[in-house]
Design an enzyme around this catalytic site. Structure first.
Site, PDB file in Angstrom:
ATOM      1  N   ARG A   1      -2.599  -2.503 -18.356  1.00 33.84           N
ATOM      2  CA  ARG A   1      -3.849  -1.736 -18.322  1.00 33.84           C
ATOM      3  C   ARG A   1      -3.735  -0.698 -17.215  1.00 33.84           C
ATOM      4  O   ARG A   1      -3.917  -1.019 -16.028  1.00 33.84           O
ATOM      5  CB  ARG A   1      -5.033  -2.671 -18.092  1.00 33.84           C
ATOM      6  CG  ARG A   1      -5.161  -3.754 -19.152  1.00 33.84           C
ATOM      7  CD  ARG A   1      -6.454  -4.523 -19.005  1.00 33.84           C
ATOM      8  NE  ARG A   1      -7.595  -3.682 -19.326  1.00 33.84           N
ATOM      9  CZ  ARG A   1      -8.061  -3.449 -20.554  1.00 33.84           C
ATOM     10  NH1 ARG A   1      -7.455  -3.996 -21.595  1.00 33.84           N
ATOM     11  NH2 ARG A   1      -9.100  -2.684 -20.746  1.00 33.84           N
TER      12      ARG A   1
ATOM     13  N   THR B   1      -4.444   6.013 -21.860  1.00 35.26           N
ATOM     14  CA  THR B   1      -4.302   4.659 -21.342  1.00 35.26           C
ATOM     15  C   THR B   1      -2.914   4.186 -21.742  1.00 35.26           C
ATOM     16  O   THR B   1      -2.180   4.872 -22.452  1.00 35.26           O
ATOM     17  CB  THR B   1      -5.348   3.709 -21.943  1.00 35.26           C
ATOM     18  OG1 THR B   1      -5.246   3.776 -23.377  1.00 35.26           O
ATOM     19  CG2 THR B   1      -6.749   4.076 -21.523  1.00 35.26           C
TER      20      THR B   1
ATOM     21  N   ASP C   1      -6.992  13.496 -25.108  1.00 36.19           N
ATOM     22  CA  ASP C   1      -7.024  12.111 -24.658  1.00 36.19           C
ATOM     23  C   ASP C   1      -6.425  11.295 -25.801  1.00 36.19           C
ATOM     24  O   ASP C   1      -7.099  10.989 -26.775  1.00 36.19           O
ATOM     25  CB  ASP C   1      -8.466  11.695 -24.364  1.00 36.19           C
ATOM     26  CG  ASP C   1      -8.594  10.218 -23.992  1.00 36.19           C
ATOM     27  OD1 ASP C   1      -7.573   9.501 -24.033  1.00 36.19           O
ATOM     28  OD2 ASP C   1      -9.710   9.775 -23.691  1.00 36.19           O
TER      29      ASP C   1
ATOM     30  N   TYR D   1       0.858  -1.189   0.000  1.00 30.40           N
ATOM     31  CA  TYR D   1       0.000   0.000   0.000  1.00 30.40           C
ATOM     32  C   TYR D   1       0.892   1.236   0.000  1.00 30.40           C
ATOM     33  O   TYR D   1       1.851   1.312   0.754  1.00 30.40           O
ATOM     34  CB  TYR D   1      -0.880   0.016   1.256  1.00 30.40           C
ATOM     35  CG  TYR D   1      -2.346   0.184   0.984  1.00 30.40           C
ATOM     36  CD1 TYR D   1      -2.814   1.210   0.177  1.00 30.40           C
ATOM     37  CD2 TYR D   1      -3.278  -0.688   1.541  1.00 30.40           C
ATOM     38  CE1 TYR D   1      -4.162   1.358  -0.070  1.00 30.40           C
ATOM     39  CE2 TYR D   1      -4.632  -0.541   1.304  1.00 30.40           C
ATOM     40  CZ  TYR D   1      -5.071   0.484   0.498  1.00 30.40           C
ATOM     41  OH  TYR D   1      -6.415   0.631   0.260  1.00 30.40           O
TER      42      TYR D   1
ATOM     43  N   GLU E   1      -0.391   4.908  -0.533  1.00 24.56           N
ATOM     44  CA  GLU E   1      -1.173   6.126  -0.776  1.00 24.56           C
ATOM     45  C   GLU E   1      -0.267   7.349  -0.680  1.00 24.56           C
ATOM     46  O   GLU E   1       0.556   7.467   0.219  1.00 24.56           O
ATOM     47  CB  GLU E   1      -2.302   6.232   0.242  1.00 24.56           C
ATOM     48  CG  GLU E   1      -3.392   5.200   0.034  1.00 24.56           C
ATOM     49  CD  GLU E   1      -4.482   5.303   1.080  1.00 24.56           C
ATOM     50  OE1 GLU E   1      -4.238   5.916   2.135  1.00 24.56           O
ATOM     51  OE2 GLU E   1      -5.575   4.764   0.851  1.00 24.56           O
TER      52      GLU E   1
ATOM     53  N   LYS F   1      -3.022   0.206 -25.131  1.00 25.55           N
ATOM     54  CA  LYS F   1      -3.432   0.160 -26.538  1.00 25.55           C
ATOM     55  C   LYS F   1      -2.185   0.200 -27.419  1.00 25.55           C
ATOM     56  O   LYS F   1      -1.362  -0.709 -27.344  1.00 25.55           O
ATOM     57  CB  LYS F   1      -4.407   1.298 -26.821  1.00 25.55           C
ATOM     58  CG  LYS F   1      -5.688   1.179 -25.976  1.00 25.55           C
ATOM     59  CD  LYS F   1      -6.704   2.251 -26.321  1.00 25.55           C
ATOM     60  CE  LYS F   1      -7.980   2.057 -25.524  1.00 25.55           C
ATOM     61  NZ  LYS F   1      -8.132   2.998 -24.427  1.00 25.55           N
TER      62      LYS F   1
END
Length: 480
Positions: free
Chosen positions: A258, A249, A223, A67, A69, A252
């Protein structure tokens, strides 16, 4: 009581160090089936790709245990020494891959995917109910750019929380109508104009969009999810000279895991009339805060490490050659279809995809997608400008990144065009013999010899090419 608990607990070796095949054979078998599907079919979904074994190894690493954060050097938990190094390395590689000066651009690599990345940008730089303009979905845009139906139903959270007015392509040419975009923007006065799409086969005129944004006082966002690999390889118009923020992203055309990224301007703003001297961009803190804690919790460290690996691969001559081949293959399959008399939106392509307009044939994208899938060709139904329903669209979208990753060249995509022609002719015959209604059409699918023959030819073709990411010789069902 304590003894019973101890006796019922498995040892670490038993529960924590056994392979997937032993722990969960059901899931293992499904993954093995999916491997077979991937390597024996023809993958033409424009938003998909095959990533490398190295990226998959990073995704399946012990980094998923941590973790973290916050940002490097400012975490909410301890134990992030190596996580910080990984995230900083990923950010350095992201800027390098896109040739960006770290004094003028920053990047956040924590978004879980593209849609959360976009919403983080909106959360950071807009107020609720601010006005935005993005490319309409039937014109090749994306849901997260503010789509709502012709009946006014708000489909995307973007259109729920912000006031959206789409711009569109010219219905005759399929190209973006920048003149109408400018006219709409000057009337609507959006706070942000969004460039980029999911099914637009042409380059973007970012310089023109910057001019329009300046005229109406708008922020300009790109984008570049679909074309980020082409942008990195300098095989597409680059948005960074003109845009304030660029999202993407990473799975692609960039060929990574991903995940998502947000690039933002930083440092002094260029001198401008009516602007205070010494003005600086204030995007960095706003975007970082929007990603965490506003919209996300702890970052997915395995994804960030995998992205760092992919970005290292992107920054090579081999990847540049790959991106060039992606474009050449898109032209090849487009030309192959047009030579057979089929209609493509904009009559061709300048990037990684073609949009096939099936309406002149009297077919829907749903039916062609279904027949192709049964023959082990994966593509997707897609709206074409003028469609009244995204649920029954008039076209299919075809992309070349995934099969180019398997080493296919132009002649191979010409062969794929032959397979697609066969699939469409089968669809036409079934529709003619059984009717247009889906329940009638489906009757012609059962036991159809033409579909079975096409599937045999497709699988024989596909199995002749290498497969990245895993060894096909070790697949459980390789002999079936």
């Amino acid at each position: 009581m304590g003894e019973e608990v101890v006796e019922s607990c498995s040892s670490v070796k038993e529960w924590g160090n056994e392979p997937l095949e032993v722990v969960d054979e059901e899931i293992f078998n499904l993954i093995e089936r999916e491997k077979v599907r991937q390597c024996r079919g023809i993958e033409l979904i424009a938003s998909e790709n095959f990533t490398s074994q190295a990226v998959i190894e990073a995704l399946g690493s012990a980094l998923t245990n941590k973790y973290s954060e916050g940002l490097p050097g400012a975490r909410y938990y301890g134990g992030n020494e190596f996580i910080d190094q990984i995230e900083n390395l990923c950010k350095e590689r992201a800027l390098k891959a896109f040739r960006l000066d770290a004094s003028k651009w920053g990047v956040n690599v924590q978004p879980y995917s593209g849609s959360p990345a976009n919403f983080a940008v909106y959360t950071a730089l807009l107020q609720p109910h601010d006005r935005i303009m993005g490319l309409d979905l039937p014109s090749g845009g994306h849901l997260t750019h503010g789509y709502y139906t012709s009946g006014g139903k708000k489909i995307s959270a973007t259109s729920i929380f912000f006031e959206s007015l789409p711009y569109k392509v010219d219905y005759k040419t399929g190209f973006i109508d920048y003149d109408k975009l400018e006219e709409k923007a000057l009337d609507f006065r959006p706070k942000m104009i969004i460039s980029g799409g999911s099914a637009y086969p042409r380059d973007w005129d970012f310089a023109r969009m910057r001019t329009i944004a300046d005229k109406c006082g708008s922020l300009l966002m790109c984008d570049m999810a679909h074309i980020s690999g082409l942008v990195a390889a300098q095989e597409a118009n680059q948005p960074f000279e003109y845009c304030d923020v660029v999202s993407t992203t990473t799975h692609k055309s960039l060929r990574g895991p991903r995940a998502g990224m947000i690039f933002f301007r930083k440092g002094p703003k260029p001198a401008k009339k009516g602007q205070a001297d010494g003005a600086v961009y204030d995007y960095e803190d706003k975007i970082n805060f929007a990603v965490f804690p506003s919209l996300q919790g702890g970052p997915h460290n395995h994804q960030i490490a995998a992205l760092a690996v992919a970005l290292k691969q992107v920054d090579t001559p081999q990847f540049k050659a790959y991106a060039k081949q992606v474009k050449a293959n898109a032209v090849a399959i487009g030309d192959g279809l047009m030579k057979k008399g089929y209609k493509l939106v904009t009559d061709g392509t300048e990037n990684h995809l073609v949009l096939w307009d099936l309406r002149p044939l009297g077919l829907t994208g749903n039916k062609v997608e279904k027949i192709c899938e049964l023959a082990h060709i994966t593509l997707n139904k897609n709206a074409v400008f003028g469609d009244s329903s995204a649920l029954s669209p008039g076209g299919v979208r075809i992309g070349t990144p995934a099969m180019t990753s398997r080493g296919l060249k132009e002649k191979d995509f010409e062969q794929i065009a032959e397979f697609l022609d066969r699939a469409v002719q089968i669809t036409l015959r079934i529709q003619k013999e059984h009717g247009k209604l889906l329940k009638d059409f489906n009757k012609g699918i059962e036991g159809n010899k033409d579909i079975a023959d096409l599937k045999v030819d497709v699988e024989k073709f596909s199995r002749s090419f290498d497969m990245p990411g895993f060894d096909v010789n070790t697949m459980k069902y390789r002999n079936e």
